[in-house]
Every structure is written in structure tokens, then in C-alpha cells.
Design an enzyme around this catalytic site. Sequence first.
Site, PDB file in Angstrom:
ATOM      1  CE  LYS A  57      24.540  -7.184 -40.893  1.00  0.00           C
ATOM      2  NZ  LYS A  57      23.908  -6.782 -42.144  1.00  0.00           N
TER       3      LYS A  57
HETATM    4  P1  NAD Z   1      29.120   2.362 -44.924  1.00  0.00           P
HETATM    5  O1  NAD Z   1      29.985   2.095 -43.757  1.00  0.00           O
HETATM    6  O2  NAD Z   1      29.671   2.237 -46.303  1.00  0.00           O
HETATM    7  O3  NAD Z   1      28.485   3.837 -44.800  1.00  0.00           O
HETATM    8  C1  NAD Z   1      27.773   4.299 -43.694  1.00  0.00           C
HETATM    9  C2  NAD Z   1      27.544   5.790 -43.864  1.00  0.00           C
HETATM   10  O4  NAD Z   1      26.682   6.257 -42.839  1.00  0.00           O
HETATM   11  C3  NAD Z   1      28.825   6.618 -43.762  1.00  0.00           C
HETATM   12  O5  NAD Z   1      28.748   7.685 -44.685  1.00  0.00           O
HETATM   13  C4  NAD Z   1      28.761   7.161 -42.332  1.00  0.00           C
HETATM   14  O6  NAD Z   1      29.525   8.340 -42.172  1.00  0.00           O
HETATM   15  C5  NAD Z   1      27.285   7.403 -42.218  1.00  0.00           C
HETATM   16  N1  NAD Z   1      26.722   7.500 -40.873  1.00  0.00           N
HETATM   17  C6  NAD Z   1      26.924   6.719 -39.792  1.00  0.00           C
HETATM   18  N2  NAD Z   1      26.194   7.158 -38.759  1.00  0.00           N
HETATM   19  C7  NAD Z   1      25.482   8.230 -39.213  1.00  0.00           C
HETATM   20  C8  NAD Z   1      24.529   9.115 -38.641  1.00  0.00           C
HETATM   21  N3  NAD Z   1      24.133   8.980 -37.378  1.00  0.00           N
HETATM   22  N4  NAD Z   1      24.004  10.102 -39.417  1.00  0.00           N
HETATM   23  C9  NAD Z   1      24.372  10.252 -40.706  1.00  0.00           C
HETATM   24  N5  NAD Z   1      25.272   9.431 -41.305  1.00  0.00           N
HETATM   25  C10 NAD Z   1      25.815   8.445 -40.566  1.00  0.00           C
HETATM   26  O7  NAD Z   1      27.852   1.411 -44.741  1.00  0.00           O
HETATM   27  P2  NAD Z   1      26.857   0.866 -45.857  1.00  0.00           P
HETATM   28  O8  NAD Z   1      27.342  -0.448 -46.332  1.00  0.00           O
HETATM   29  O9  NAD Z   1      26.539   1.961 -46.825  1.00  0.00           O
HETATM   30  O10 NAD Z   1      25.564   0.557 -44.962  1.00  0.00           O
HETATM   31  C11 NAD Z   1      24.631   1.584 -44.627  1.00  0.00           C
HETATM   32  C12 NAD Z   1      23.350   0.941 -44.138  1.00  0.00           C
HETATM   33  O11 NAD Z   1      22.824   0.087 -45.164  1.00  0.00           O
HETATM   34  C13 NAD Z   1      23.512   0.030 -42.904  1.00  0.00           C
HETATM   35  O12 NAD Z   1      22.356   0.145 -42.117  1.00  0.00           O
HETATM   36  C14 NAD Z   1      23.605  -1.359 -43.510  1.00  0.00           C
HETATM   37  O13 NAD Z   1      23.218  -2.372 -42.595  1.00  0.00           O
HETATM   38  C15 NAD Z   1      22.630  -1.227 -44.648  1.00  0.00           C
HETATM   39  N6  NAD Z   1      22.838  -2.200 -45.730  1.00  0.00           N
HETATM   40  C16 NAD Z   1      24.025  -2.294 -46.380  1.00  0.00           C
HETATM   41  C17 NAD Z   1      24.183  -3.218 -47.417  1.00  0.00           C
HETATM   42  C18 NAD Z   1      25.439  -3.303 -48.232  1.00  0.00           C
HETATM   43  O14 NAD Z   1      25.441  -4.047 -49.239  1.00  0.00           O
HETATM   44  N7  NAD Z   1      26.502  -2.586 -47.918  1.00  0.00           N
HETATM   45  C19 NAD Z   1      23.114  -4.080 -47.747  1.00  0.00           C
HETATM   46  C20 NAD Z   1      21.902  -3.950 -47.062  1.00  0.00           C
HETATM   47  C21 NAD Z   1      21.779  -3.004 -46.065  1.00  0.00           C
END
Ligand code: NAD
Length: 419
Positions: free
Chosen positions: A107
Site C-alpha cells: 500500500k
Molecule cells: P473515494 O475517495 O473515491 O471515495 C471516498 C468517499 O468516502 C467519498 O465520497 C468521501 O466523501 C467519503 N467519506 C470520507 N470520509 C467519510 C466519512 N467519515 N463519512 C462518510 N463519507 C466519508 O474512495 P474509494 O476508492 O471509493 O474507497 C472507499 C473505501 O473503499 C476505502 O476504504 C478504500 O480503501 C476501499 N477500497 C477501495 C477500492 C478501490 O478500488 N477504489 C478497492 C478496495 C477497497
Amino acid sequence: MSNESMLDTARKNFENAAKMLRGAFDPELIKRVGTPKERSEITLSTQLSDGKIHLFKSFVVQHSDALGPCKGGIRMLPSVTLDDVSALAMEMTWKCALIGVPFGGGKSGIVADAEAYAPDDKQRIMRSYARNALRHIHPLVYVPAPDMGTNEKDMGYIKDAIAFSMGVAATQGCYVTGKPVIMGGIPGRREATGRGVEISVLEAMKTLGRDIKGARVVVQGFGNVGSIAAILLQKRGAKIVGISDVDSGLWNDNGLDTEAIARHAAKTGRIKGFKGGKALDRDKILTQPCDILVPAATGNQITEKNASKIKAAVIAEGANGPTTPVADEILEKRGAFIIPDILCNAGGVFVSYLEYTQETQAKQMTEEEVKTRLEQRMRDRFQRVHDTARTRKLCMRKAAMYMAVHSVCSAHVARGFLP
Ligand code: NAD
């Protein structure tokens, strides 16, 4: 939020699995498997469009390469720490093992507010990260991808910066996944994590003998994962009653129009101001009545403070590490069905693996092939975890962790220990 760190949560989940594996593997080997291989802090000094030099801290953690090159996204957040990145790298190790791809866990983190920079400046920061972290990034060492605060465009800049540094037009092999399709990315990668969440939810509902049609869903976080999961579940007939982002929540008892909210958020950067629902406190959304809760924001959101108020029958962990161990116990006692993060959100890394094979083997895959393979793999792994949970009388998280840590320990044994 809880006082526990993401690393505390990751360690506790590992310790639970380690206890079950005592007797099967050497205790020192189990300890090794739970310890990161390498943790680096890198200072970026980046000249931004104001002409000034700005310093940014960044981190690369390689938790394990026992099963293959370390794989894991880049998180750009002002609050991200080396320990958070270590926790996420450890989780990636288990996720890759569980979903059955030949990758280890890694990561990256960049300490910056992704939204505070104009697109040009964000591009400069990404290129600066790529140049400075280049000795850690390689198709056979560590392959990054998008995570919170980074996206497909950023992965394109990383590939370009690496190719530029090497003096070539295209890299030999895959240095980064989640790139734009035109640059060697794979169709369907952007939607893959949300699609994997959708498939996991469908499997869970089938297992519980419940219908997805009319099921009430709350989604925390409306970024890449949350928005796609919400849209796809709505298409399956579920009613998305609540959504939140970092600023606010939205509620509509009759169901929100998720595609219209996605269009609004793409224009304004937020869900706030969308007219088809009433505003609700961001954190209250988690404890509202619903059948399915999808935490898809950040870590440690479901804690001992709110777990007993959560009413959902199914909790589908789109985010990494959204539930603390104490909250987990509270929910388990109440009989909630939790689809653990290392299973639920593994669709992204599975399709990253397809992108990696496409690029390393110079093959091409259609979006239909990607979707079919993703669906088959998610269903298969869900059933295997569920079978293990049933036969060993474990919850889904413990079963998934048991299987994943067992695989990584077995890979170490198979590789041997001589240098
Ligand atoms: P992103 O940056 O696209 O979106 C994050 C979202 O969460 C945004 O809408 C933001 O405003 C919101 N947010 C942040 N803090 C918040 C809170 N306290 N309460 C409510 N909303 C909040 O990120 P993403 O890629 O969608 O990732 C989201 C989660 O999924 C993370 O934990 C990430 O590690 C996990 N994840 C992502 C992927 C991927 O392919 N992008 C894969 C596996 C896991």
C-alpha cells in the site's frame, strides 16, 4: 470514530487467525507473516503552479511478497499515517490470498488533501510520488492502484512518469493498475470493487433466504466504491434509502435516485444540494433502520459507540477495516451477517490482476469477459468462505482470515527459508 487505530484493528483480526493456526505452523513463521516486510517514508519536494516548493510525506509499505509482487492502492489523505498504510498493506496480503491471485500485499500513502489541489497540481504530486517511489515500484516488486483520494487519471500519470523516467514510450510489464483503458487499463476496473460488493450482497441475501427486491440499503461514502455499489444494487431492485459522503447525509424513505446523485456529485464534488432527498447528519446515517448497510468510506467507522444501534441484517464492508473488533463482537452477538472487507471489496484487486495479466501477456479482454470472470470468482470465494464458516462454526470474518493467513503461511513453507 474510535480511539483504536486501523493498525490495532488489522492486528487484532490477524491475532484471531493466528490463534487458530497454532499447531499447524511454526509460531515464528506465524509472527513473520503478521509483520511487514518493509516500511518506507519518502519525502516529496514538488514544485507546484505557484512556483514554490511544497513538501509532502509519502509512504510505501510492502507487507508480504510470499504469494507474488505486493499489490495495493495509493491513499491520498491529509490524515494518512505510516501505521494506516501498514494496516492496509497487511489487509491486502489477506485479500489477495483469499481471492486467489498471485499477489502479496502492499500500500502507499501520500499525506495531502486530494481536493485542495487544482488538477494540474495534483498531477505534479502524483508524478513526484512516481519518480521518488520508483525504486519500490516494479511489476515483480510492488504494483500500485487507486484508493481513497486517487483515481484512474492519477494512475495514468504514474505510468507516464515511470515510462518517461525510463526513456521509453510504454513500460515492459505492468507497473500500475487502474489506468485509463487507452493506456493499457482494462475495461471494468473502475467499477470492479463496487460490482464485487454488489455480488457479495446478492450472495449474502441468497444465503439468508432474503429477497434483494425492495431491500432497504444505506451506503456510507459515495466515491468510487460506494457510488457504484449503490447504483448496481438499485438496478437489482433494492431501495437505496440513505447515502453519505464526508460532508453530509441524504435520506429518502421511498428510495434515492443514485444515478442522478452520481451526476450531481460529479458536477459539484458533493452529494449536498441534491434535491431528491432530505439532509441528514453524516454519521447518523449508519444507525438508521435498513436491511443492508454498506460502509464504503474509511476505517473504524463502526465502533463500540454505534454498533449496538446498527439495525442492518447484512453489513457489506466496501471500505477497508470499517469495523473495530469490539464492534464486530457486538454485531456478531446480535446475529448480523458481516461480509468482511477482504472478501467483499476484493473485486478491485481481482480485476487489477486481470489488467496485470493483460499487460504482461499482451492480451486483450472485453468488458463482458471481465464482468463474467469477476462474478464467477466473487461467488466462488463467497461460497468457500461461507462453507468454512459453517464447518468450523466461525463468523465470516474469522473464516476468511483463517483461510487467507493459512494460504500465506503455506506459501512461506513452500518457498523455504534459506536465503
Ligand atoms: P473515494 O475517495 O473515491 O471515495 C471516498 C468517499 O468516502 C467519498 O465520497 C468521501 O466523501 C467519503 N467519506 C470520507 N470520509 C467519510 C466519512 N467519515 N463519512 C462518510 N463519507 C466519508 O474512495 P474509494 O476508492 O471509493 O474507497 C472507499 C473505501 O473503499 C476505502 O476504504 C478504500 O480503501 C476501499 N477500497 C477501495 C477500492 C478501490 O478500488 N477504489 C478497492 C478496495 C477497497
